[in-house]
Design an enzyme around this catalytic site. Structure first.
Site, PDB file in Angstrom:
ATOM      1  N   HIS A 293     -18.368  -3.052  -2.632  1.00 33.73           N
ATOM      2  CA  HIS A 293     -19.049  -3.641  -1.313  1.00 33.73           C
ATOM      3  C   HIS A 293     -20.000  -2.907  -1.169  1.00 33.73           C
ATOM      4  CE1 HIS A 293     -16.494  -0.441   0.801  1.00 33.73           C
ATOM      5  NE2 HIS A 293     -17.494  -0.468   1.436  1.00 33.73           N
TER       6      HIS A 293
ATOM      7  N   ASP B 148     -12.175  -2.943  -5.503  1.00 25.71           N
ATOM      8  CA  ASP B 148     -13.644  -2.602  -4.780  1.00 25.71           C
ATOM      9  C   ASP B 148     -14.366  -1.202  -5.487  1.00 25.71           C
ATOM     10  OD1 ASP B 148     -15.511  -2.664  -3.090  1.00 25.71           O
ATOM     11  OD2 ASP B 148     -14.592  -1.817  -1.382  1.00 25.71           O
TER      12      ASP B 148
ATOM     13  N   SER C 144     -18.348   4.977   2.352  1.00 31.51           N
ATOM     14  CA  SER C 144     -17.775   4.230   1.328  1.00 31.51           C
ATOM     15  C   SER C 144     -18.458   4.568   0.106  1.00 31.51           C
ATOM     16  CB  SER C 144     -18.343   2.610   1.542  1.00 31.51           C
ATOM     17  OG  SER C 144     -17.438   2.081   2.643  1.00 31.51           O
TER      18      SER C 144
END
Length: 466
Positions: free
Chosen positions: A100, A130, A203
């Site tokens: 992402h 992911d 992230s």
């Protein structure tokens, strides 16, 4: 003074006993060169002035329109950017981050701890976990960090997160493993939960053990306000390494595919099937694919896959997904009171196509009866059209159900199609009554139904009144 000295000694011994580091500074020095900031640029179409002009939420509404509008080449474009983290896993420039972070990016720029910047090429992604793999070209070998064994981590172990939170640049936070084996929403989820501060921008960054090994990729937080409240999640390294190896070799994932629909086994299902323990994965349907070719049948309970004992459906999905494509594996199933071992050659999940299983001819003659808190009816053309069932669907229909019944508590609803009763296909309500009478005469404590709702089959065990 002696008392104070004793307290210091006790405190020091306690810290040693807990494995608490005096400082994380040496660990930061050891790994920081391999942790990177990631900036992405994306070109998006700009919508014309809308009803929200001047509204503080205007950017949000424009972004929403951008995502839902068709491609319009003549529309003006604007540049968007996003920030994230990542880490180098090899001296020749392979970098791991979250999917992402780089999704839909036109440009990906890597900033190293030294301040150097390099453009990155996208090698491959896996939205299911992911994870994304990038590659940069460098004139000199790059510092990198190794993966560790996430299965060796224990709840309470110290961990350190590093990344680019909220775009503030390289930042470190520390905490402990709060829990292991967390599942959020994916079939292959295996998250490490930590209270180390993780915020937006973290992230894709690494979660380290105290040896400087990556045991997780920081991916998500649970928060009511978007900031860290001490509940962060990192995808376990043992999942990530398998994905990265495939992306590095093929540029895509190649997961094993067995080709069955399954559900968990609860105690009542175990009793109805004759299983001693409520474990394994119960096969509800076998479309065209590897399992059908190998002879796996509905009502089989998969107990062992390629030497791994299967506790539930989640474990089976993960174990099969981690198996190589086209590998021949032994699958042990429980069938009709005994175990059998079948040899299955796995397909590739990404290439799997849904198939509709063959069905038997349907009975004629409408009929209806009330039993076990349900009103069940033969399947007529009118019901078939009303429920949107395929032309080859067979069984009997739950036309009404008592909300206070055991069947309702087990999840049955009006409109469900009962395909099997007592492990035998039923085509009329009289078939169901016969199967129910046989079960009661045999002294069974539960009665097994196979129901279908839409494309999803499921076994339900109903307790029989004594």
């Amino acid at each position: 003074m002696l008392l104070g000295l004793a307290m210091v000694i006790v405190s020091s011994l306690s810290a040693v006993a807990q494995g608490r580091p005096g400082s994380f500074a040496d660990l930061v020095d050891q790994v920081s060169g391999a942790v990177v900031n990631i900036t992405t640029n994306t070109s998006v179409a700009v919508a014309g002035p809308g009803p929200n002009r001047g509204n503080p939420l205007e950017d949000f509404f424009e972004e929403f329109r951008d995502r839902n509008a068709p491609n319009q080449p003549d529309r003006p474009r604007r540049r968007g950017s996003a920030l994230g983290s990542g880490f180098v896993i090899s001296e020749d420039g392979y970098i791991v981050t979250n999917n992402h972070v780089i999704e839909n990016a036109d440009e990906i720029l890597i900033e190293f701890f030294s301040g150097n910047e390099l453009p990155a090429e996208l090698i491959g992604t896996d939205p299911n976990t992911d994870i994304a793999l990038l590659k940069v070209e460098s004139d000199s070998p790059l510092p990198y960090v190794p993966f560790g064994d996430s299965s060796a981590m224990r709840t309470g172990d110290w961990v350190m997160a590093m990344g680019n939170p909220l775009g503030q640049g390289f930042s470190v936070s520390a905490g402990i493993v709060s829990s292991l084996g967390r599942e959020l929403q994916g079939a292959y989820d295996d998250y490490i939960q930590t209270d180390a501060a993780i915020n937006r921008g973290n992230s894709g960054g690494p979660l380290f053990n105290m040896s400087g090994e990556v045991i997780g990729v920081n991916t998500a937080i649970l928060s009511p306000n978007g900031g860290s409240i001490g509940i962060g999640f990192a995808m376990a390294s043992n999942v990530v390494t398998n994905v990265v190896d495939q992306l590095q070799e093929f540029g895509e994932t190649r997961r094993g595919w067995l080709g069955v629909r399954i559900q968990d086994v609860d105690p009542e299902l175990a009793e109805a099937l004759g299983l001693e323990n409520a474990n394994g994965a119960l096969v509800t349907d076998v479309p065209e694919g590897p399992a059908k070719e190998a002879g796996i049948l509905p009502r089989d309970v998969i107990l062992n896959f390629d030497g791994v004992d299967i506790a539930d459906t989640r474990e089976l999905v993960k174990t099969v997904g981690n198996a190589p494509v086209e590998k021949a594996v032994r699958v042990t199933v429980f069938r009709d009171g005994d175990t059998q071992t079948l040899l299955v050659t796995l397909g590739r999940r990404e290439d799997a196509q849904a198939a509709v299983p063959a069905s038997a001819e349907r009975p004629e003659g409408p009929s209806q009866v009330e039993l076990m808190g349900m009103t069940v009816s033969n399947l007529t053309e009118a019901l078939r059209a009303q429920l949107g069932l395929d032309a080859d669907a067979t069984g009997i229909v739950v036309s009404d159900i008592d909300p206070n019944s055991s069947a309702y508590e087990k999840g049955l609803r009006a409109g469900d199609l009962i395909e099997e009763a007592g492990q035998v296909r039923v085509e009329s309500v009289s078939d169901l009554e016969e199967r129910l009478a046989e079960a009661q005469d045999a002294g069974q404590k539960s009665f097994l139904l196979l129901i279908r709702r839409g494309d999803d089959p499921r076994f339900v065990a109903l307790a029989l009144n004594e």
